[in-house]
Design an enzyme around this catalytic site. Structure first.
Site, PDB file in Angstrom:
ATOM      1  N   ARG A 105      -5.321  -5.724   5.718  1.00  0.00           N
ATOM      2  CA  ARG A 105      -6.215  -5.517   6.847  1.00  0.00           C
ATOM      3  C   ARG A 105      -6.590  -4.039   6.943  1.00  0.00           C
ATOM      4  O   ARG A 105      -5.713  -3.182   7.049  1.00  0.00           O
ATOM      5  CB  ARG A 105      -5.536  -5.954   8.138  1.00  0.00           C
ATOM      6  CG  ARG A 105      -6.516  -5.981   9.285  1.00  0.00           C
ATOM      7  CD  ARG A 105      -5.852  -6.207  10.577  1.00  0.00           C
ATOM      8  NE  ARG A 105      -5.158  -7.495  10.627  1.00  0.00           N
ATOM      9  CZ  ARG A 105      -4.763  -8.052  11.752  1.00  0.00           C
ATOM     10  NH1 ARG A 105      -4.969  -7.468  12.901  1.00  0.00           N
ATOM     11  NH2 ARG A 105      -4.139  -9.194  11.743  1.00  0.00           N
ATOM     12  N   THR A 109     -11.100  -1.038  10.712  1.00  0.00           N
ATOM     13  CA  THR A 109     -12.007  -2.114  11.142  1.00  0.00           C
ATOM     14  C   THR A 109     -11.263  -3.411  11.462  1.00  0.00           C
ATOM     15  O   THR A 109     -11.834  -4.318  12.068  1.00  0.00           O
ATOM     16  CB  THR A 109     -13.012  -2.423  10.021  1.00  0.00           C
ATOM     17  OG1 THR A 109     -12.258  -2.882   8.880  1.00  0.00           O
ATOM     18  CG2 THR A 109     -13.818  -1.194   9.624  1.00  0.00           C
ATOM     19  N   ASP A 201       9.209 -12.292  10.168  1.00  0.00           N
ATOM     20  CA  ASP A 201       8.274 -11.947   9.089  1.00  0.00           C
ATOM     21  C   ASP A 201       8.622 -12.784   7.855  1.00  0.00           C
ATOM     22  O   ASP A 201       9.678 -12.593   7.233  1.00  0.00           O
ATOM     23  CB  ASP A 201       8.383 -10.448   8.767  1.00  0.00           C
ATOM     24  CG  ASP A 201       7.307 -10.025   7.788  1.00  0.00           C
ATOM     25  OD1 ASP A 201       6.476  -9.189   8.144  1.00  0.00           O
ATOM     26  OD2 ASP A 201       7.291 -10.556   6.639  1.00  0.00           O
ATOM     27  N   ASP A 204       9.293 -10.795   4.565  1.00  0.00           N
ATOM     28  CA  ASP A 204      10.592 -10.092   4.598  1.00  0.00           C
ATOM     29  C   ASP A 204      11.747 -11.086   4.445  1.00  0.00           C
ATOM     30  O   ASP A 204      12.730 -10.820   3.766  1.00  0.00           O
ATOM     31  CB  ASP A 204      10.748  -9.317   5.898  1.00  0.00           C
ATOM     32  CG  ASP A 204       9.968  -8.009   5.869  1.00  0.00           C
ATOM     33  OD1 ASP A 204       9.489  -7.619   4.785  1.00  0.00           O
ATOM     34  OD2 ASP A 204       9.823  -7.392   6.939  1.00  0.00           O
TER      35      ASP A 204
END
Ligand code: URA
Length: 210
Positions: A105, A109, A201, A204
């Site tokens: 990402r 933006t 996560d 992870d």
């Protein structure tokens, strides 16, 4: 939420997902469970694959019997956590082709940017299962589906372990034609875009990073 959503409610899937959610589940156990759940999900995701009648010789006589029609499946994993699900699906469909798509990402933006793409040349002619364990904001999944459509894919399904209502809305808005499979729809996204209650996560937990 999404017009083509299937929640895989099989008791084994639900039980294994609960084990994955537990904080104390080790990396090795989490990875093994992800693989098992993905295999069970693959059974559901591939339920409507086309069959054709082919001739076979049993030890007793010839017959016409059903076999998968057309080109072999392609499993496309969104890097990096998608790899944890792709492995399990390949246990069930070992001859499937595998593609990878990497997105990050852009911090300015917030738009997903592609940094890696490797797909089979003839991916457009194959049924494709796109996998990513967590449908959180939905932006990566929507971008990956968009990229696969650009590559000509028409028969596309998306599979994840957990979905947030927000991610389902985004995917429904961008790609209402794509079937979505998940094991659960959780309550919400938090301010860090983690799914709550979720499982943490996924990358992870799969790879033992922090
Ligand atoms: N990605 C994850 O790995 N976990 C979440 O909860 C959301 C996105």
């Amino acid at each position: 939420m999404h017009p083509r959503l299937t929640v895989v409610s099989h008791p084994l899937v639900q039980h294994k997902l609960t084990l994955m959610r537990r904080r104390e589940t080790s990396t090795g156990e989490f990875r093994r469970l992800a693989r098992e759940v993905a295999l069970l999900m693959a059974y559901e995701v591939t339920r409507d694959l086309r069959l054709e009648q082919v001739p076979v010789e049993t030890p007793l006589e010839p017959m016409m019997a059903p076999a998968l029609a057309g080109k072999k499946l392609c499993i496309v994993s969104i890097l990096r956590a998608g790899a944890g699900l792709a492995e399990g699906m390949l246990d069930l469909v070992p001859s499937a082709r595998v593609g990878h798509i990497g997105l990050y990402r852009d911090p300015a933006t917030l738009v997903p940017v592609e940094y890696y793409l490797k797909l089979p040349e003839d991916v457009a002619e194959r049924p494709v299962i796109l996998v990513d364990p967590m449908l959180a904001t939905g932006h990566s999944a929507a971008a990956a589906v968009g990229r696969l459509k650009m590559a000509g894919c028409q028969d596309l399904r998306f599979a994840c372990l957990l979905a947030a209502p927000e991610g389902l809305e985004v995917l429904a808005e961008a790609h209402p034609d794509v079937e979505v499979f998940t094991c659960a729809v959780d309550r919400e996204l938090d301010e860090h875009a983690y799914i709550r209650p979720g499982l943490g996560d996924a990358g992870d937990r799969l790879f033992g990073t922090k």
